[in-house]
Scaffold this motif. Sequence first.
Motif, mmCIF file in Angstrom:
data_model
loop_
_atom_site.group_PDB
_atom_site.id
_atom_site.type_symbol
_atom_site.label_atom_id
_atom_site.label_comp_id
_atom_site.label_asym_id
_atom_site.label_seq_id
_atom_site.Cartn_x
_atom_site.Cartn_y
_atom_site.Cartn_z
ATOM 1 N N THR A 1 -13.906 7.887 -7.906
ATOM 2 C CA THR A 1 -12.997 6.746 -8.059
ATOM 3 C C THR A 1 -12.216 6.524 -6.761
ATOM 4 O O THR A 1 -11.487 7.410 -6.311
ATOM 5 N N PRO A 2 -12.350 5.354 -6.150
ATOM 6 C CA PRO A 2 -11.629 5.124 -4.886
ATOM 7 C C PRO A 2 -10.167 4.757 -5.157
ATOM 8 O O PRO A 2 -9.847 4.253 -6.231
ATOM 9 N N PRO A 3 -9.273 5.003 -4.188
ATOM 10 C CA PRO A 3 -7.890 4.565 -4.350
ATOM 11 C C PRO A 3 -7.838 3.045 -4.469
ATOM 12 O O PRO A 3 -8.588 2.340 -3.803
ATOM 13 N N VAL A 4 -6.938 2.574 -5.344
ATOM 14 C CA VAL A 4 -6.787 1.131 -5.551
ATOM 15 C C VAL A 4 -6.114 0.502 -4.341
ATOM 16 O O VAL A 4 -5.203 1.091 -3.758
ATOM 17 N N ARG A 5 -6.582 -0.683 -3.959
ATOM 18 C CA ARG A 5 -5.920 -1.408 -2.871
ATOM 19 C C ARG A 5 -5.262 -2.647 -3.448
ATOM 20 O O ARG A 5 -5.930 -3.653 -3.685
ATOM 21 N N ALA A 6 -3.968 -2.564 -3.678
ATOM 22 C CA ALA A 6 -3.241 -3.719 -4.212
ATOM 23 C C ALA A 6 -2.724 -4.556 -3.046
ATOM 24 O O ALA A 6 -2.652 -4.082 -1.911
ATOM 25 N N GLN A 7 -2.353 -5.811 -3.353
ATOM 26 C CA GLN A 7 -1.791 -6.673 -2.300
ATOM 27 C C GLN A 7 -0.484 -6.077 -1.800
ATOM 28 O O GLN A 7 0.380 -5.715 -2.598
ATOM 29 N N ASP A 8 -0.348 -5.920 -0.488
ATOM 30 C CA ASP A 8 0.836 -5.272 0.087
ATOM 31 C C ASP A 8 1.106 -5.906 1.458
ATOM 32 O O ASP A 8 0.577 -5.468 2.481
ATOM 33 N N TYR A 9 1.950 -6.957 1.459
ATOM 34 C CA TYR A 9 2.181 -7.694 2.706
ATOM 35 C C TYR A 9 2.924 -6.855 3.745
ATOM 36 O O TYR A 9 2.689 -6.992 4.942
ATOM 37 N N ALA A 10 3.841 -5.969 3.278
ATOM 38 C CA ALA A 10 4.593 -5.139 4.231
ATOM 39 C C ALA A 10 3.615 -4.276 5.012
ATOM 40 O O ALA A 10 3.677 -4.168 6.242
ATOM 41 N N LYS A 11 2.688 -3.695 4.284
ATOM 42 C CA LYS A 11 1.694 -2.829 4.924
ATOM 43 C C LYS A 11 0.784 -3.652 5.841
ATOM 44 O O LYS A 11 0.447 -3.236 6.957
ATOM 45 N N ALA A 12 0.402 -4.852 5.367
ATOM 46 C CA ALA A 12 -0.470 -5.705 6.175
ATOM 47 C C ALA A 12 0.210 -6.061 7.502
ATOM 48 O O ALA A 12 -0.415 -6.013 8.567
ATOM 49 N N LYS A 13 1.511 -6.402 7.424
ATOM 50 C CA LYS A 13 2.243 -6.768 8.654
ATOM 51 C C LYS A 13 2.346 -5.582 9.599
ATOM 52 O O LYS A 13 2.223 -5.714 10.823
ATOM 53 N N GLN A 14 2.577 -4.408 9.010
ATOM 54 C CA GLN A 14 2.671 -3.171 9.799
ATOM 55 C C GLN A 14 1.343 -2.912 10.524
ATOM 56 O O GLN A 14 1.311 -2.580 11.706
ATOM 57 N N LEU A 15 0.237 -3.118 9.804
ATOM 58 C CA LEU A 15 -1.088 -2.913 10.402
ATOM 59 C C LEU A 15 -1.357 -3.930 11.502
ATOM 60 O O LEU A 15 -1.935 -3.613 12.541
ATOM 61 N N LEU A 16 -0.893 -5.172 11.270
ATOM 62 C CA LEU A 16 -1.063 -6.217 12.289
ATOM 63 C C LEU A 16 -0.319 -5.846 13.565
ATOM 64 O O LEU A 16 -0.839 -6.001 14.675
ATOM 65 N N SER A 17 0.889 -5.331 13.399
ATOM 66 C CA SER A 17 1.670 -4.907 14.574
ATOM 67 C C SER A 17 0.955 -3.779 15.291
ATOM 68 O O SER A 17 0.843 -3.772 16.525
ATOM 69 N N ALA A 18 0.442 -2.827 14.517
ATOM 70 C CA ALA A 18 -0.268 -1.699 15.118
ATOM 71 C C ALA A 18 -1.499 -2.164 15.889
ATOM 72 O O ALA A 18 -1.917 -1.547 16.870
ATOM 73 N N ALA A 19 -2.075 -3.309 15.417
ATOM 74 C CA ALA A 19 -3.258 -3.844 16.098
ATOM 75 C C ALA A 19 -2.874 -4.707 17.297
ATOM 76 O O ALA A 19 -3.739 -5.258 17.977
ATOM 77 N N GLY A 20 -1.549 -4.839 17.533
ATOM 78 C CA GLY A 20 -1.089 -5.602 18.693
ATOM 79 C C GLY A 20 -0.893 -7.077 18.401
ATOM 80 O O GLY A 20 -0.909 -7.902 19.323
ATOM 81 N N HIS A 21 -0.723 -7.428 17.134
ATOM 82 C CA HIS A 21 -0.510 -8.839 16.784
ATOM 83 C C HIS A 21 0.729 -8.981 15.907
ATOM 84 O O HIS A 21 0.646 -9.489 14.784
ATOM 85 N N PRO A 22 1.905 -8.558 16.411
ATOM 86 C CA PRO A 22 3.094 -8.629 15.565
ATOM 87 C C PRO A 22 3.475 -10.059 15.198
ATOM 88 O O PRO A 22 4.144 -10.295 14.196
ATOM 89 N N ASN A 23 3.060 -11.025 16.030
ATOM 90 C CA ASN A 23 3.424 -12.422 15.747
ATOM 91 C C ASN A 23 2.301 -13.205 15.076
ATOM 92 O O ASN A 23 2.289 -14.435 15.100
ATOM 93 N N GLY A 24 1.369 -12.499 14.550
ATOM 94 C CA GLY A 24 0.273 -13.179 13.850
ATOM 95 C C GLY A 24 -0.949 -13.355 14.729
ATOM 96 O O GLY A 24 -0.907 -13.107 15.944
ATOM 97 N N VAL A 25 -2.030 -13.808 14.096
ATOM 98 C CA VAL A 25 -3.298 -13.936 14.820
ATOM 99 C C VAL A 25 -4.136 -15.035 14.171
ATOM 100 O O VAL A 25 -4.028 -15.276 12.965
ATOM 101 N N ASP A 26 -4.924 -15.728 15.005
ATOM 102 C CA ASP A 26 -5.821 -16.768 14.478
ATOM 103 C C ASP A 26 -7.235 -16.214 14.396
ATOM 104 O O ASP A 26 -7.733 -15.628 15.372
ATOM 105 N N VAL A 27 -7.883 -16.392 13.264
ATOM 106 C CA VAL A 27 -9.265 -15.927 13.105
ATOM 107 C C VAL A 27 -10.094 -17.024 12.434
ATOM 108 O O VAL A 27 -9.547 -17.929 11.811
ATOM 109 N N THR A 28 -11.420 -16.919 12.585
ATOM 110 C CA THR A 28 -12.313 -17.908 11.968
ATOM 111 C C THR A 28 -13.200 -17.222 10.944
ATOM 112 O O THR A 28 -13.781 -16.175 11.215
ATOM 113 N N LEU A 29 -13.294 -17.831 9.775
ATOM 114 C CA LEU A 29 -14.123 -17.308 8.690
ATOM 115 C C LEU A 29 -15.285 -18.277 8.475
ATOM 116 O O LEU A 29 -15.093 -19.441 8.143
ATOM 117 N N THR A 30 -16.517 -17.787 8.693
ATOM 118 C CA THR A 30 -17.700 -18.633 8.529
ATOM 119 C C THR A 30 -18.249 -18.450 7.117
ATOM 120 O O THR A 30 -18.382 -17.319 6.643
#
Lengths: 561, 315
Positions: free
Chosen positions: A378-407
């Motif tokens: 059984t894998p750990p559940v991944r619930a929606q967590d914006y605080a964590k998402a923002k923290q991960l974005l900062s860690a990835a070097g995009h604290p102010n957001g990022v533009d991406v394209t979804l095909t």
Amino acid sequence: MDGGEFAKEEYGQHLVEQVLKGKMTRRQLLIRASVVGLSATATAKLLAACGSSGGGASVASPSASASLPPVVLGGTLKAVIPPPLKALDPVTIYDQGGIVLVYQICEYLIDLTNENALTPKLAVSWTPNAKGDQWTFKLREGVTFNDGSPFEAADVVATFDRILNPKSGSGALAALGGILSPGNTVAVDTHTVQFNLDKPFADFPYLVSASSYNTAILPRNYDGNFLKKPVGTGAWMLKSYVTNQRAVMVKNPHYWGKDAQGRQLPYLDEVIYVFVTDTAAANLQLQSGAVDVQPQTVFQGGQAVLSDPNLRVDVYPSSGIRELAFNVNKTPWQDKNMRQAVAYCLDRPAINKALYGGRSNLGYDTFWEPTVFPGSPTPPVRAQDYAKAKQLLSAAGHPNGVDVTLTVSNYLENPAYAQLIQAMCKPAGINVKINEMSYNAFYAGSNTTTPWLNAPMDIVEWGSRPTPGVYAQAMLLPSSAWSSSHWNNQEFANLFSQYESTTDEATRFNLASKLSAIQQDETPIVVAFFISQLRTQKKNVYNIQGPGSFYFNVNQAYMTK
Amino acid sequence: MVRFIGRRLALMVPTLVLVSILVFGLAEVLPGNLGRSILGPYATQQQVNILNHQLGVDKPLYKRYGIWFEHFVTGHWGTSLELGSPVLPTVMRALGNSLLLAGFALVIIVPTSILVGVFAGLRRDSFFDRLITVSSLSMTVIPEFVSGVILIVVFAVSLHWLPVSAMPPQGAPFIERFYYLILPAIPLMFLELGYIGRMARAGTVQVLSMPYARTAVLKGLPRRRIVFNHVLRNALVPTVTVIGSQVGWLIGGLVVIEYLFVYPGIGNMMVNAAQFHDVPLLEACVLMVAVLYMFSNLVADIVVALLSPRVRMAS
């Protein structure tokens, strides 16, 4: 080659111990026992030995779970399916319409039960050697093709040599590549076949079962023109076929199959498959009473059918997914923090509700999902967590957001899923631009140019696959032919190789836990749900079998007045 | 007149050659290729390349066109790679279905539209005129997939008066086909009524304002004679031209209606052939529709010439 015999009894005992220790459910035991070819009687004894441990033994067919009325022989059933996308040929079919029709006329060595477990069909038993790289299949005797020729080992050998020849163009080659080479399928005698594998492979029986739909057994002299001479051992014979309109199947009077009471199968006289491309039009066919059953009802747009009081809906857990792939060779997806950030933006129950009316099983970015593949950790559940998402974005070097394209292709519910992803990612600062294109454009081009394998981020639809291993083999290994993520993780690949070569359940479970943890942590793809399939029929139609929409088994189906 | 028809017929040949070149070129720029369409997304690239080579799709465009052209004009239309059946009978069967639907629809649409249009024109600015103009215009703007679905839900699903699909079951007598075509013909009538009816109305209004129409009224001619001898003959000239231009669409353009009513016509066959890169099938479909389109326009022009001596003399 290791010539040691695989000890089935010992393995059975091992499975019982796993259940008694609480590491496995009875349903999981049933499925693993079917893979190594334990007979139904032997499996029943094992279940008895488990006592009441491990929960329910099976997920019964929705229509079978209700008390069934007495069997009515004869009659004509009308089913609505999408038209086959091209001329029927079991060697190269890949679409629902084609697979459903071939499944009626032809048979496989092994069939699938409603629970995705393996069940004998043209093979009566199968046994691996101790190493798991040689599999011996005993074939059913007294079976003939519908042209009168006998079914023998030579037909099995010819079938596999044919699909393993690149010139045949069979999609099965990609699944069997690196596992079974041409010439390594050997007829031991007229009713015994040996598969000598390139490497040990514990899930091999799945690759020669109906789930690998191009492995339908054809006669040794098959000439490639299936529509002219639709030959197979199945319960149905093609009476007429009008392109883009309908196919009419009549029962094969010489079919080998009998039911538990010894009655000749199939029960029905005739099945008419009406071809309808448009899902709205197909739904209206069912609602107006023009047809009796729809093997696959799509939730999007199908709400009226699903709530129609005159119809009964069967829900089948399936392993079909919409893969949200991050191309790890393209910016910004090289950083796993970015990939995880998207995963934490998604509200999976809300997506399930919007796209499938809440009927699907949730996924947490790994293929080892116990609700879909029994025996998985059984894998750990991944619930929606914006605080964590923002923290991960900062860690990835995009604290102010990022533009991406979804095909995404404008096919099925893909565009709706893309819009949900777009809306759910925005609050975290991930601005998703959707690049929507036609289905053909999405799959066009060579491996190095096609959008589905080269877009930075895309959604790919996958039909049901029988094991997590088949999925991983197709898209998560450095050698995978269909990797949209291009993820290359040597540790995962090494562990996967061990996982596929061992038949010991405890070892497999430990390896699966590690593989699942790596896949979830690295998140090369988001698997937010495993789509349940819906089959809708009139209330006087009973006992249609088979998991999902491809394996539409009407051999024991019947209709009351 | 004979020269006029001869010239129009002769012009068809270069037009069709041009159309065939255009279709070949356009099929080339569509995404995807034939080998991939046949083998599906799970075949390997190597397998796709082998098949494309076997089928000759990797040859230069002009060579493929030359081969196809030679075969086509000598009557060898080949086999559809999408459907696995010979192109000629496959296309003819679909075309026959489309012609039947278009013909049936026209039989309903043309008299109704002309009747309604002329009636409205004769009673210009009356309540009936307003009612007809507004309602026919409203029906025209309803897309056929909306009106089609509503009609199916009401007449097939709820009332069970009419069948949900446009094809009768196998073995049904031919005459039964018309019963199955009633429902799909109605959305087409909605679309065309506004268009053709308004043309007929405008023609009638225009003719009635002409001095010769007024003279006829002042001469005390009976109203019926004025309408049939003077008004209709002149008012229908633009209407006939419009009908001629609509025939092509009614045969080859009913993709939505064919999808919705599960009708095996040539519109869907063309769309599928294009998506599949099945060029022999696509070319045959397009050329057949082009020929019919040109013929229907020619017939419309001849009818106009017969109705109007001025056009006849000029041609």
